[in-house]
Every structure is written in structure tokens, then in C-alpha cells.
Design a protein around this motif. Structure first.
Motif, mmCIF file in Angstrom:
data_model
loop_
_atom_site.group_PDB
_atom_site.id
_atom_site.type_symbol
_atom_site.label_atom_id
_atom_site.label_comp_id
_atom_site.label_asym_id
_atom_site.label_seq_id
_atom_site.Cartn_x
_atom_site.Cartn_y
_atom_site.Cartn_z
ATOM 1 N N ILE A 142 -8.057 5.889 7.228
ATOM 2 C CA ILE A 142 -6.696 5.348 7.066
ATOM 3 C C ILE A 142 -6.298 4.557 8.314
ATOM 4 O O ILE A 142 -5.719 3.470 8.206
ATOM 5 N N GLY A 143 -6.639 5.080 9.488
ATOM 6 C CA GLY A 143 -6.353 4.348 10.725
ATOM 7 C C GLY A 143 -7.055 3.004 10.775
ATOM 8 O O GLY A 143 -6.469 1.993 11.167
ATOM 9 N N LEU A 144 -8.316 2.968 10.362
ATOM 10 C CA LEU A 144 -9.058 1.700 10.335
ATOM 11 C C LEU A 144 -8.457 0.713 9.346
ATOM 12 O O LEU A 144 -8.351 -0.485 9.638
ATOM 13 N N ILE A 145 -8.042 1.196 8.176
ATOM 14 C CA ILE A 145 -7.404 0.323 7.186
ATOM 15 C C ILE A 145 -6.102 -0.254 7.749
ATOM 16 O O ILE A 145 -5.821 -1.456 7.594
ATOM 17 N N LEU A 146 -5.312 0.584 8.416
ATOM 18 C CA LEU A 146 -4.070 0.094 9.042
ATOM 19 C C LEU A 146 -4.366 -0.981 10.084
ATOM 20 O O LEU A 146 -3.678 -2.003 10.139
ATOM 21 N N LEU A 147 -5.385 -0.760 10.922
ATOM 22 C CA LEU A 147 -5.734 -1.746 11.937
ATOM 23 C C LEU A 147 -6.198 -3.052 11.324
ATOM 24 O O LEU A 147 -5.824 -4.141 11.769
ATOM 25 N N ILE A 148 -7.020 -2.960 10.298
ATOM 26 C CA ILE A 148 -7.523 -4.166 9.637
ATOM 27 C C ILE A 148 -6.383 -4.938 9.001
ATOM 28 O O ILE A 148 -6.284 -6.155 9.152
ATOM 29 N N THR A 149 -5.516 -4.245 8.275
ATOM 30 C CA THR A 149 -4.406 -4.944 7.608
ATOM 31 C C THR A 149 -3.441 -5.538 8.637
ATOM 32 O O THR A 149 -2.919 -6.633 8.430
ATOM 33 N N LYS A 150 -3.214 -4.851 9.740
ATOM 34 C CA LYS A 150 -2.328 -5.389 10.783
ATOM 35 C C LYS A 150 -2.980 -6.577 11.471
ATOM 36 O O LYS A 150 -2.314 -7.568 11.771
#
Length: 154
Positions: A142-150
Motif C-alpha cells: 500500500i505504501g508503494l502504491i501511494l508513492l507511485i500514485t503521488k
């Protein structure tokens, strides 16, 4: 950054670590290795040990990988903490880093204390099983997805 924000991120990391460790301990105490409980048509609880990293990559080493992953994980955690310290505050990015740090730290505790990471969440479609994972892995993902989307502003 305000003290309240720092405390929030520390609390979030603590919750991730606490829930992950408690679930792993419970799995190890109530199940045998490779024992499986079917929860739904697509979800099992399956106790297994991961001596490698994601998808059991490098799990066949002669114990050198344990120490490599310990040093690697500590390096990633330090890098993210330093990055958070020196970067401008962004709630989404800090939350992403906190999720990754909390998950990585919890798996690090597992690897140091057991020599492996306990995995138990087994999603599948009929006989096609995905990688078995744990709460810490979910947090990191979830943290990686947040970083990618940001990063790409989806």
C-alpha cells in the motif's frame, strides 16, 4: 513538522508492527507449518515461512541471504527516515514512507528473531495461487502504491 504529525506517523508504524507481530505469533502458535484453513472460495490462511524476499526470491541460499536482507532492510529504513527528515512535509508521501517503514521493520524483527518471515495470507483464483504474504507485506505494498500514485499524480 509538528509534534502531533510526528506522533501520528510513529503511532501508525507502531500499529502496523503490533498487528503484524501478533498475527504472525498467533499463526505460529495455532497452526502447523503448511497447514491451511479455507476461509472463502478465494482466501486461505496458510502458514509458511519465507527465507527470501517477495515471492520467495533468494530463499534457497545457504543462510547468507538472511544477513543480506537484514542489512538491506536496515539500509532502506534508514534511507527513508533520512529522506523524510530532509524533505518537505507531504501527508501522502509521509504516510507512504511510514507504511513501508512499519512493514519493513516488522518483517525485519521476524527475520532477526526467526531467520525467516512468517507468511499466511493466501489469495487464489481456483488453483492459481498468488504469493502468500502477511500484514507487513500489505503495508509495504500500500505504501508503494501511494508513492507511485503521488509520484505520477494519478
Amino acid at each position: 513538522m509538528k509534534l502531533s504529525a510526528i506522533l501520528w506517523f510513529l503511532f501508525l508504524a507502531f500499529i502496523i508492527i503490533f498487528v503484524d507481530i501478533i498475527t504472525k505469533q498467533e499463526i505460529m502458535h495455532v497452526m502447523y507449518l503448511y497447514e491451511k484453513y479455507k476461509l472463502t472460495s478465494f482466501l486461505n490462511i496458510l502458514y509458511c515461512r519465507n527465507y527470501g524476499i517477495a515471492f520467495s526470491i533468494l530463499s534457497e541460499g545457504k543462510n547468507w541471504q538472511r544477513w543480506f536482507f537484514i542489512v538491506f532492510t536496515i539500509s532502506i529504513i534508514i534511507f527513508m527516515l533520512v529522506t523524510m527528515y530532509y524533505s518537505d512535509f507531504n501527508n501522502v508521501v509521509y504516510t507512504a514512507y511510514t507504511l513501508i517503514i512499519g512493514g519493513a521493520f516488522s518483517n525485519l524483527i521476524d527475520r532477526i528473531s526467526n531467520g525467516f518471515v512468517v507468511d499466511f495470507i493466501d489469495f487464489h483464483i481456483k488453483n492459481l495461487h498468488f504469493a502468500t504474504f502477511n500484514i507487513a507485506d500489505c503495508s509495504i505494498f500500500i505504501g508503494l502504491i501511494l508513492l507511485i500514485t503521488k509520484t505520477f499524480e494519478f
